[in-house]
Scaffold this active site. Structure first.
Site, PDB file in Angstrom:
ATOM      1  CG  ASP A 100      10.859  21.828  24.157  1.00 56.79           C
ATOM      2  OD1 ASP A 100      10.712  21.936  22.918  1.00 56.79           O
ATOM      3  OD2 ASP A 100      11.713  22.479  24.795  1.00 56.79           O
ATOM      4  CG  HIS A 125       6.741  22.088  27.786  1.00 54.18           C
ATOM      5  ND1 HIS A 125       6.633  23.439  28.058  1.00 54.18           N
ATOM      6  CD2 HIS A 125       8.054  21.779  27.897  1.00 54.18           C
ATOM      7  CE1 HIS A 125       7.847  23.920  28.326  1.00 54.18           C
ATOM      8  NE2 HIS A 125       8.725  22.934  28.233  1.00 54.18           N
TER       9      HIS A 125
END
Length: 279
Positions: A101, A246
């Site tokens: 992300d 991430h």
């Protein structure tokens, strides 16, 4: 996020999902690099909203305003609209999904891509529109390597605090920039902080996207140490699991190093690393 500005409750918010009606079946396939396709089924639900809107916005999390441009192209949603996101993909065999992300980030995304390329696996990248717009070559690199690009909003706001127009702006502008860069609109989106509501489900469906959450949260954004990230992935490994990590939003060097460790271990354990696609 170039300046590493984060809300105090960054990622500490609980995942929210509304139970808003009856469910119907949505069929997806899980495709691996060899082209094998295995069926997977998850419950789903659907609806429609008003006309598209496009307005400049900014938030405390990402301070750059949206870029100006034409309204996003909307596609009709087929009722019923989902009321919960996909959290896992049952029925795909001994396979897992890796997702990243907040990017793309020129400091960390290239290293993650290199590791995935080394092991010939595909992952999901849920990009923020402003990051995609600022790093278009990286978005193209993600697409060229065969990874799935998802919509993670433009400025990473708490979607449950937005109006319907605000949700359209955040999702619509991001889908637009992804399509402009890659030639194809995203088919998946993920709510920032995992906070979902009726507006995001309905408006995402209007744009032709399915909501994707996760099963295993590495909490790598807290920088807990490489060993802890690896342990969380290994402990949570199971068929159909979706892993959240991430590639932007702060110092992601631990995330990069952890991937280099747990990915070959998962492959050695016989897991296929795959991505979901619409049938």
């Amino acid at each position: 996020m170039k300046n590493d500005q984060r809300l105090p409750r960054r990622r500490a918010l609980l995942r929210l999902a509304a139970g808003l009606g009856a469910a119907a079946a949505v069929h997806v396939i899980a495709a691996d690099p060899a082209g094998e396709q295995l069926p997977a089924t998850a419950s789903s639900s659907a609806g429609a909203a008003g006309p598209p809107a496009f307005r400049a916005q900014s938030t405390a999390y990402r301070l750059q305003p949206m870029t100006a441009g034409a309204p996003p192209r909307f596609r009709p949603a087929v009722p019923p609209v989902r009321t919960r996101p996909f959290e896992e993909l049952p029925g795909i065999g001994h396979a897992m999904v890796l997702s990243f992300d907040d990017g793309p980030d020129p400091l960390y995304t290239p290293d993650i891509l290199a590791t995935l390329r080394e092991h010939d696996v595909r992952a999901m990248f849920f990009v923020c529109g402003e990051m995609a717009n600022d790093n278009q070559d990286l978005v193209r690199a993600i697409a060229d390597d065969g990874h799935t690009i998802g919509n993670h909003s433009w400025t990473h706001p708490l979607v449950t605090g937005l109006s319907r127009a605000g949700v359209r702006d955040e999702l619509g502008a991001t889908s637009e920039v992804i399509e402009r860069i890659t030639g194809a609109p995203p088919l998946w989106y993920r709510a920032p902080y995992g906070a979902w509501n009726r507006n995001s489900f309905e408006i995402g469906a209007e744009m032709g996207m399915e909501p994707m959450a996760w099963t295993v949260d590495t909490l790598d954004w807290t920088e807990p140490g490489v060993g802890t990230i690896v342990r969380r992935v290994r402990d949570g490994a199971a068929p159909g699991v979706v892993v959240l990590a991430h590639d932007a939003g702060g110092d992601r060097s631990q995330s990069v190093t952890a991937l280099r460790r747990y990915l070959p271990e998962l492959l050695d354990d016989g897991y296929r690393i795959t991505v979901p696609q619409h049938r």
